[in-house]
Design a protein around this motif. Structure first.
Motif, PDB file in Angstrom:
ATOM      1  N   HIS A  62       3.570   0.964  -4.682  1.00 18.04           N
ATOM      2  CA  HIS A  62       3.318   2.017  -3.706  1.00 18.04           C
ATOM      3  C   HIS A  62       4.583   2.837  -3.556  1.00 18.04           C
ATOM      4  O   HIS A  62       5.678   2.359  -3.828  1.00 18.04           O
TER       5      HIS A  62
ATOM      6  N   CYS B 107       3.338  -3.678  -4.932  1.00 20.78           N
ATOM      7  CA  CYS B 107       2.241  -4.001  -4.022  1.00 20.78           C
ATOM      8  C   CYS B 107       2.198  -5.509  -3.838  1.00 20.78           C
ATOM      9  O   CYS B 107       2.266  -6.268  -4.801  1.00 20.78           O
ATOM     10  N   SER B 108       2.080  -5.900  -2.579  1.00 23.60           N
ATOM     11  CA  SER B 108       2.081  -7.342  -2.303  1.00 23.60           C
ATOM     12  C   SER B 108       0.696  -7.942  -2.520  1.00 23.60           C
ATOM     13  O   SER B 108       0.513  -9.139  -2.424  1.00 23.60           O
ATOM     14  N   ASP B 109      -0.268  -7.098  -2.826  1.00 24.32           N
ATOM     15  CA  ASP B 109      -1.620  -7.604  -3.034  1.00 24.32           C
ATOM     16  C   ASP B 109      -2.252  -6.916  -4.236  1.00 24.32           C
ATOM     17  O   ASP B 109      -3.383  -6.421  -4.178  1.00 24.32           O
TER      18      ASP B 109
ATOM     19  N   HIS C 275      -5.497   0.494  -1.827  1.00 22.09           N
ATOM     20  CA  HIS C 275      -6.196  -0.199  -0.745  1.00 22.09           C
ATOM     21  C   HIS C 275      -5.508   0.198   0.544  1.00 22.09           C
ATOM     22  O   HIS C 275      -4.354   0.620   0.520  1.00 22.09           O
TER      23      HIS C 275
ATOM     24  N   HIS D 186      -3.203   0.099   3.479  1.00 24.75           N
ATOM     25  CA  HIS D 186      -2.010  -0.713   3.704  1.00 24.75           C
ATOM     26  C   HIS D 186      -1.057   0.038   4.606  1.00 24.75           C
ATOM     27  O   HIS D 186      -1.192   1.258   4.790  1.00 24.75           O
TER      28      HIS D 186
ATOM     29  N   GLU E 160       4.902  -4.984   3.334  1.00 19.76           N
ATOM     30  CA  GLU E 160       3.579  -4.378   3.315  1.00 19.76           C
ATOM     31  C   GLU E 160       2.617  -5.268   4.087  1.00 19.76           C
ATOM     32  O   GLU E 160       2.597  -6.484   3.898  1.00 19.76           O
TER      33      GLU E 160
HETATM   34 ZN   LIG Z   1      -0.563  -2.808  -1.702  1.00 22.43          ZN
END
Ligand SMILES: [Zn+2]
Ligand SMILES: [Zn+2]
Ligand SMILES: [Zn+2]
Ligand SMILES: [Zn+2]
Lengths: 155, 155
Positions: free
Chosen positions: B78, B89-91, B102, B104, B117
């Motif tokens: 991001h 991105c942590s996900d 997504h 966030h 995040e």
């Molecule tokens: Zn993310």
DNA sequence: GGGTCGATGATATAGTGTTTCACCCGACTG
DNA sequence: CAGTCGGGTGAAACACTATATCATCGACCC
């Protein structure tokens, strides 16, 4: 921002707010604010500089950035990070001294570029809650929502 | 990002996600992702470029910006607008094809620069509601919360 | 082979923001 | 009155962030 009358009113409120806070809204700063308010959409620093040059040929980047710093500091304008551009606060003059800014969010239209400031309490509250859940003390939040405005959706 | 093991896992998830989406995580792109994930905090494009040059002397700004465009497009990193910097991105890997990102939010510590995040549903919902009340169709929202993180508050 | 497409190399340029030093001027002080 | 201190502005250079453009390469297909 819109009509000249609206701008005039905003400028006078800005003068009052500065007077209350002991801040000097000098001619230069007032002129930059006027340019920001007069723009159809958020305006970039160098676009401001161009317009400023017509009446102040010697103006340079620091001229406009210093004025913007003052206006940002006193909550008279906001920066739209996604656009690297500046917009007049739609609710200026309602802050107290040492209160640098108020919770606000922007709605940015992808189609026409129109940008509207809102001050939604539920959003601000949800943000504070979410931050607190992470053990974080929220001081200020940038919220910029991109999408399609009502006008453009109607066409 | 944190430990080397965590990074390794994130990289493998990224490869899987790209494979699922038919996107090519080339060596260059993978290396840039690795650099982003390896940074202690959100990292600027030119800082990435510097690090990239140690193994790719010919790298230039477009090299890193093109890689970042790809990684952004596929939700692997991001951009933090307030910092002009990029963060992993942590996900990642939990998006479907054509799902570019997504909801966030970021928590940015003023003291230590740590940026975390989160994906708070209440915030996303409040934003969608607020936009809808203004007749606005929200597509994407930048939410960047600045304040003091738990670690710094504890000292 | 010829054609196409996506990725990369390489150079130049555009856009955004800061640093630094100098000057002016009004206010306060000895 | 001279001195000095501060905020605001002028002016030049610089630093940082991002994009445009054209060339090249290799994989794939016909
Ligand atoms: Zn993310
Ligand atoms: Zn405002
Ligand atoms: Zn619109
Ligand atoms: Zn911290």
């Amino acid at each position: 921002m819109a009509e000249a009358a609206t701008r005039e009113k905003a400028l006078q409120e800005a003068e009052l707010a500065c007077a209350r806070r002991g801040a000097q809204l000098t001619p230069l700063r007032r002129q930059v604010l006027e340019l920001v308010l007069g723009a159809e959409a958020p305006i970039g620093a160098y676009a401001l500089l161009d317009r400023l040059k017509s009446s102040r040929p010697g103006a340079a980047p620091p001229t406009v950035y210093r004025a913007l710093d003052f206006l940002l500091e006193h909550g008279l304008v906001h920066k739209v990070e996604r656009l690297n551009a500046y917009i007049g606060c739609s609710d200026a003059g309602h802050g107290h001294a040492h209160d640098h800014g108020h919770p606000h969010q922007f709605l940015i239209c992808r189609r026409c570029g129109a940008t509207m400031e809102i001050a939604d309490h539920a959003v601000a509250h949800a943000i504070a809650e979410a931050a607190a859940r992470a053990g974080f003390v929220a001081v200020e939040a940038t919220v910029e929502i991109e999408g399609i405005c009502a006008r453009c959706a109607a066409t």
